[in-house]
Enzyme design. Structure first.
Site, PDB file in Angstrom:
ATOM      1  CG  LEU A 161      14.985  26.981  33.756  1.00  0.00           C
ATOM      2  CD1 LEU A 161      14.583  28.365  33.293  1.00  0.00           C
ATOM      3  CD2 LEU A 161      15.071  26.930  35.277  1.00  0.00           C
ATOM      4  CG  HIS A 162      11.710  20.085  34.335  1.00  0.00           C
ATOM      5  ND1 HIS A 162      12.925  20.089  34.985  1.00  0.00           N
ATOM      6  CD2 HIS A 162      10.934  19.189  34.998  1.00  0.00           C
ATOM      7  CE1 HIS A 162      12.896  19.230  35.985  1.00  0.00           C
ATOM      8  NE2 HIS A 162      11.712  18.677  36.031  1.00  0.00           N
TER       9      HIS A 162
END
Length: 317
Positions: A161-162
């Site tokens: 996740l980013h």
């Protein structure tokens, strides 16, 4: 990490490094344009080839066109429709001044046709990322450490996740992590943490016996984990391409994607950014009731060869 990629993937060192990293997007764009302009004026090329949708793609395209140097764009025509993504702006601006387009899918071709691009400038060649994946697949390497030695193939999930829509709001990130941990049964969840995500996770203090935070992994180690995972949960477009070709179930935590072929013909499903939507997808993944990779045209490891041939035909033939 760029040095690691050059070494691991056996890529020759660049002849010129503009050293334009760091700063805001505007500062990076300006630094690249200034450095690249000098390079083009000192060593004028026949053509400038830009790849993908990053800041340097945009900056180098503009610089080349202002010096009347033809531009070709690898991965041209890709669209997400989401103007909140810097990458979408880079794609649109680059494609608006590109001379020839190397595309990854028929949908990308159609996007360009709708924008008025003549057929002679569109070259459907396939996906160079998949060239890399298939070439390097025999070299994938299990990461070192007790955690990885104890893993069984098909018995763990890989999470990345980013994107701001998933990680910038603490309450939403917390709900997402809780939904993932609740929906992955007894399986370990391996989470190589992006630096921007790490800061927020530290504030939240999210811990779980099955949740394993990892330092960013090399290309060969990360794709080893993906190849042998039960499933992948991500908000990265590139990972959906790689997971699909390796026939690994994949969930994308985004409201849109510039790679719809990974959904139509691959193993990817677009879940959205609402954590409440995860449960049915994870239940299906746990049961092993998932669609199989159907094969995406020209994602066969030979895209670069086609690009070289077209370049030769246009500029040297």
């Amino acid at each position: 990490m760029s040095g690691d990629f050059f070494e691991q993937l056996e890529i020759p060192d660049p002849d010129v490094n503009l050293g334009a990293g760091g700063g805001t997007q505007a500062e990076q764009t300006a630094a690249i344009m200034m450095g690249f302009e000098k390079e083009l004026m000192d060593h004028r090329p026949d053509v400038v080839l830009v790849v993908g949708d990053v800041t340097s793609t945009l900056a180098c395209s503009i610089t080349a066109k202002k010096l009347m140097v033809p531009v070709v764009h690898v991965e041209g025509g890709i669209r997400s429709g989401d103007m909140s993504m810097p990458e979408e702006i880079n794609r649109i601006v680059t494609d608006s001044i590109t001379d020839h387009f190397f595309t990854t899918s028929e949908l990308a071709n159609e996007n360009l046709r709708k924008a008025g691009v003549e057929e002679r400038r569109i070259h459907f060649v396939g996906n160079t990322m998949i060239d890399t994946l298939l070439k390097q697949k025999p070299r994938f390497t299990k990461p070192k450490g007790a955690l990885f030695e104890g893993l069984e193939a098909g018995d763990y999930f890989v999470l990345t996740l980013h994107r701001p829509a998933n990680v910038d709001e603490e309450a939403k990130l917390k709900a997402t992590m809780e939904a993932i941990l609740s929906g992955t049964g007894s399986h370990p969840v391996l989470f190589p943490v992006h630096p921007r995500t790490a800061k927020i996770l530290k504030n939240l203090g999210i811990q779980h016996p099955r949740l394993h935070y990892l330092e960013p992994l090399s290309y060969l180690a990360f794709n080893y984990l993906v190849q042998h995972a039960k499933g992948v949960i991500t908000d990265s477009g590139g990972i959906t391409e790689e997971a699909s070709v390796m026939n690994v179930p994949c969930l994308t935590l985004r409201d849109n994607t510039e790679r719809p072929e990974t959904i139509d013909q691959g193993t990817n499903e677009l879940v959205g950014t609402d954590p409440a939507r995860l449960k049915p997808f994870l239940e299906k993944m746990l049961k092993g009731d998932w669609k199989q990779y159907q094969g995406i045209p020209k994602w066969d490891g030979h895209a670069a060869e086609r690009i070289v041939q077209v370049l030769y035909d246009i500029y040297q033939g």
